[in-house]
Design a protein around this motif. Structure first.
Motif, PDB file in Angstrom:
ATOM      1  N   LYS A  13     -21.603  -0.873  16.282  1.00  0.00           N
ATOM      2  CA  LYS A  13     -23.084  -0.423  16.638  1.00  0.00           C
ATOM      3  C   LYS A  13     -23.490   0.505  15.593  1.00  0.00           C
ATOM      4  O   LYS A  13     -24.496   0.431  15.161  1.00  0.00           O
ATOM      5  CB  LYS A  13     -22.898   0.461  17.945  1.00  0.00           C
ATOM      6  N   ILE A  14     -22.474   1.459  15.150  1.00  0.00           N
ATOM      7  CA  ILE A  14     -23.170   2.208  14.101  1.00  0.00           C
ATOM      8  C   ILE A  14     -23.409   1.351  12.851  1.00  0.00           C
ATOM      9  O   ILE A  14     -24.588   1.659  12.260  1.00  0.00           O
ATOM     10  CB  ILE A  14     -21.887   3.330  13.490  1.00  0.00           C
ATOM     11  N   LEU A  15     -22.578   0.307  12.734  1.00  0.00           N
ATOM     12  CA  LEU A  15     -23.222  -0.522  11.505  1.00  0.00           C
ATOM     13  C   LEU A  15     -24.487  -1.357  11.646  1.00  0.00           C
ATOM     14  O   LEU A  15     -25.158  -1.334  10.640  1.00  0.00           O
ATOM     15  CB  LEU A  15     -21.996  -1.705  11.003  1.00  0.00           C
ATOM     16  N   GLN A  42     -17.419  11.136  10.943  1.00  0.00           N
ATOM     17  CA  GLN A  42     -16.099  10.815  10.808  1.00  0.00           C
ATOM     18  C   GLN A  42     -15.632   9.179  10.428  1.00  0.00           C
ATOM     19  O   GLN A  42     -15.135   8.776   9.793  1.00  0.00           O
ATOM     20  CB  GLN A  42     -15.325  11.311  11.659  1.00  0.00           C
ATOM     21  N   ARG A  43     -16.481   8.530  11.447  1.00  0.00           N
ATOM     22  CA  ARG A  43     -16.266   7.081  11.418  1.00  0.00           C
ATOM     23  C   ARG A  43     -16.860   6.456  10.202  1.00  0.00           C
ATOM     24  O   ARG A  43     -16.299   5.557   9.659  1.00  0.00           O
ATOM     25  CB  ARG A  43     -16.947   6.238  12.833  1.00  0.00           C
ATOM     26  N   VAL A  44     -18.036   6.882   9.835  1.00  0.00           N
ATOM     27  CA  VAL A  44     -18.949   6.327   8.634  1.00  0.00           C
ATOM     28  C   VAL A  44     -17.973   6.791   7.355  1.00  0.00           C
ATOM     29  O   VAL A  44     -17.743   6.091   6.654  1.00  0.00           O
ATOM     30  CB  VAL A  44     -20.073   6.995   8.465  1.00  0.00           C
ATOM     31  N   LYS A  45     -17.320   7.701   7.192  1.00  0.00           N
ATOM     32  CA  LYS A  45     -16.409   8.225   6.305  1.00  0.00           C
ATOM     33  C   LYS A  45     -15.392   7.305   6.057  1.00  0.00           C
ATOM     34  O   LYS A  45     -14.884   6.919   5.172  1.00  0.00           O
ATOM     35  CB  LYS A  45     -16.006   9.765   6.524  1.00  0.00           C
ATOM     36  N   LYS A  46     -14.521   7.276   7.394  1.00  0.00           N
ATOM     37  CA  LYS A  46     -13.581   6.298   7.441  1.00  0.00           C
ATOM     38  C   LYS A  46     -13.865   4.854   7.121  1.00  0.00           C
ATOM     39  O   LYS A  46     -13.145   4.147   6.183  1.00  0.00           O
ATOM     40  CB  LYS A  46     -12.780   6.075   8.889  1.00  0.00           C
ATOM     41  N   MET A  47     -14.928   4.332   7.305  1.00  0.00           N
ATOM     42  CA  MET A  47     -15.465   3.064   7.003  1.00  0.00           C
ATOM     43  C   MET A  47     -15.688   2.937   5.416  1.00  0.00           C
ATOM     44  O   MET A  47     -15.494   2.275   4.757  1.00  0.00           O
ATOM     45  CB  MET A  47     -16.521   2.498   7.821  1.00  0.00           C
ATOM     46  N   ALA A  50     -12.375   2.913   3.888  1.00  0.00           N
ATOM     47  CA  ALA A  50     -11.802   1.555   3.917  1.00  0.00           C
ATOM     48  C   ALA A  50     -12.509   0.517   3.156  1.00  0.00           C
ATOM     49  O   ALA A  50     -12.134  -0.700   3.229  1.00  0.00           O
ATOM     50  CB  ALA A  50     -11.791   1.294   5.533  1.00  0.00           C
ATOM     51  N   GLY A  51     -13.670   0.838   2.526  1.00  0.00           N
ATOM     52  CA  GLY A  51     -14.339  -0.168   1.713  1.00  0.00           C
ATOM     53  C   GLY A  51     -15.194  -1.027   2.610  1.00  0.00           C
ATOM     54  O   GLY A  51     -15.959  -2.007   2.195  1.00  0.00           O
ATOM     55  N   ILE A  52     -15.610  -0.666   3.876  1.00  0.00           N
ATOM     56  CA  ILE A  52     -16.371  -1.651   4.613  1.00  0.00           C
ATOM     57  C   ILE A  52     -17.889  -1.148   4.392  1.00  0.00           C
ATOM     58  O   ILE A  52     -18.689  -2.110   4.290  1.00  0.00           O
ATOM     59  CB  ILE A  52     -16.171  -1.037   6.180  1.00  0.00           C
ATOM     60  N   ILE A  53     -18.071   0.022   3.850  1.00  0.00           N
ATOM     61  CA  ILE A  53     -19.472   0.571   3.702  1.00  0.00           C
ATOM     62  C   ILE A  53     -19.269   0.795   2.327  1.00  0.00           C
ATOM     63  O   ILE A  53     -18.703   1.764   2.030  1.00  0.00           O
ATOM     64  CB  ILE A  53     -19.928   1.738   4.584  1.00  0.00           C
ATOM     65  N   ALA A  54     -20.139   0.415   1.392  1.00  0.00           N
ATOM     66  CA  ALA A  54     -20.078   0.669  -0.030  1.00  0.00           C
ATOM     67  C   ALA A  54     -21.482   1.298  -0.485  1.00  0.00           C
ATOM     68  O   ALA A  54     -21.858   1.140  -1.385  1.00  0.00           O
ATOM     69  CB  ALA A  54     -20.069  -0.746  -0.750  1.00  0.00           C
ATOM     70  N   ASP A 155     -23.747  -6.285  17.448  1.00  0.00           N
ATOM     71  CA  ASP A 155     -23.472  -5.265  18.184  1.00  0.00           C
ATOM     72  C   ASP A 155     -22.973  -5.458  19.591  1.00  0.00           C
ATOM     73  O   ASP A 155     -23.956  -5.960  20.241  1.00  0.00           O
ATOM     74  CB  ASP A 155     -24.873  -4.685  18.183  1.00  0.00           C
ATOM     75  N   LYS A 156     -21.669  -5.340  19.924  1.00  0.00           N
ATOM     76  CA  LYS A 156     -21.314  -5.570  20.998  1.00  0.00           C
ATOM     77  C   LYS A 156     -22.013  -5.175  22.285  1.00  0.00           C
ATOM     78  O   LYS A 156     -22.018  -5.865  23.466  1.00  0.00           O
ATOM     79  CB  LYS A 156     -19.862  -5.449  21.031  1.00  0.00           C
TER      80      LYS A 156
END
Length: 161
Positions: A13-15, A42-47, A50-54, A155-156
């Motif tokens: 959902k954030i993405l 926190q979630r954005v930082k973790k993503m 992890a290389g999910i968000i560049a 977005d589930k």
């Protein structure tokens, strides 16, 4: 060994919000997701870690800056071991906005923007075709871009059924 980050429904959902509008305030996303602003950070930082968000970026329309010609150029190489040198030369060309190593008849597929057809011809004849290691090119001029969108993020929370 680092664990693989698992994207859950809240992350999706954030993405989905960030893909639609990278400038959307985290607090607004937090309200939409029903969690705290700190949790979004926190979630954005973790993503990101992890290389999910560049990162995020502004999308500037090339035509607004006078680049009226978009073309795709298929590039054949003399030998694939010359790939790295060709890529380094292409990186020096501001007209080249994308370069993909592909399968098929061509080794590379370039996306380039030029001011007009004369500029395109100059880039092709006097620059790209003079790069050592390039044996042949084929150019495809884009007449219109029918679809332009970021990668799809499911977005589930919106899916019903």
């Amino acid at each position: 060994m680092a664990e693989t980050y698992k994207v859950d429904a809240i992350d999706q959902k954030i993405l989905s919000y960030l893909v639609k509008n990278a400038r959307m305030p985290f607090l607004e996303i937090a309200r939409e997701c029903g969690i705290s602003g700190a949790a979004i950070h926190q979630r954005v930082k973790k993503m990101e870690d992890a290389g999910i968000i560049a990162g995020s970026r502004m999308v500037v329309k090339p035509k607004a800056l006078g680049f009226d010609v978009c073309a795709f150029v298929g590039v054949q190489l003399v030998s694939t071991n010359l790939y790295a040198g060709v890529i380094e030369a292409l990186k020096m060309m501001p007209e080249v906005v994308e370069c993909h190593f592909i399968t098929g008849e061509y080794a590379l597929l370039l996306k380039i923007f030029c001011r007009d057809n004369e500029h395109l011809m100059d880039v092709l004849v006097n620059t790209i075709q003079n790069i050592p290691g390039i044996s042949r090119t084929e150019t495809f001029i884009s007449l219109d871009q029918a679809i332009e969108r970021p990668v799809y993020v499911k977005d589930k929370s919106v899916i019903k059924g």
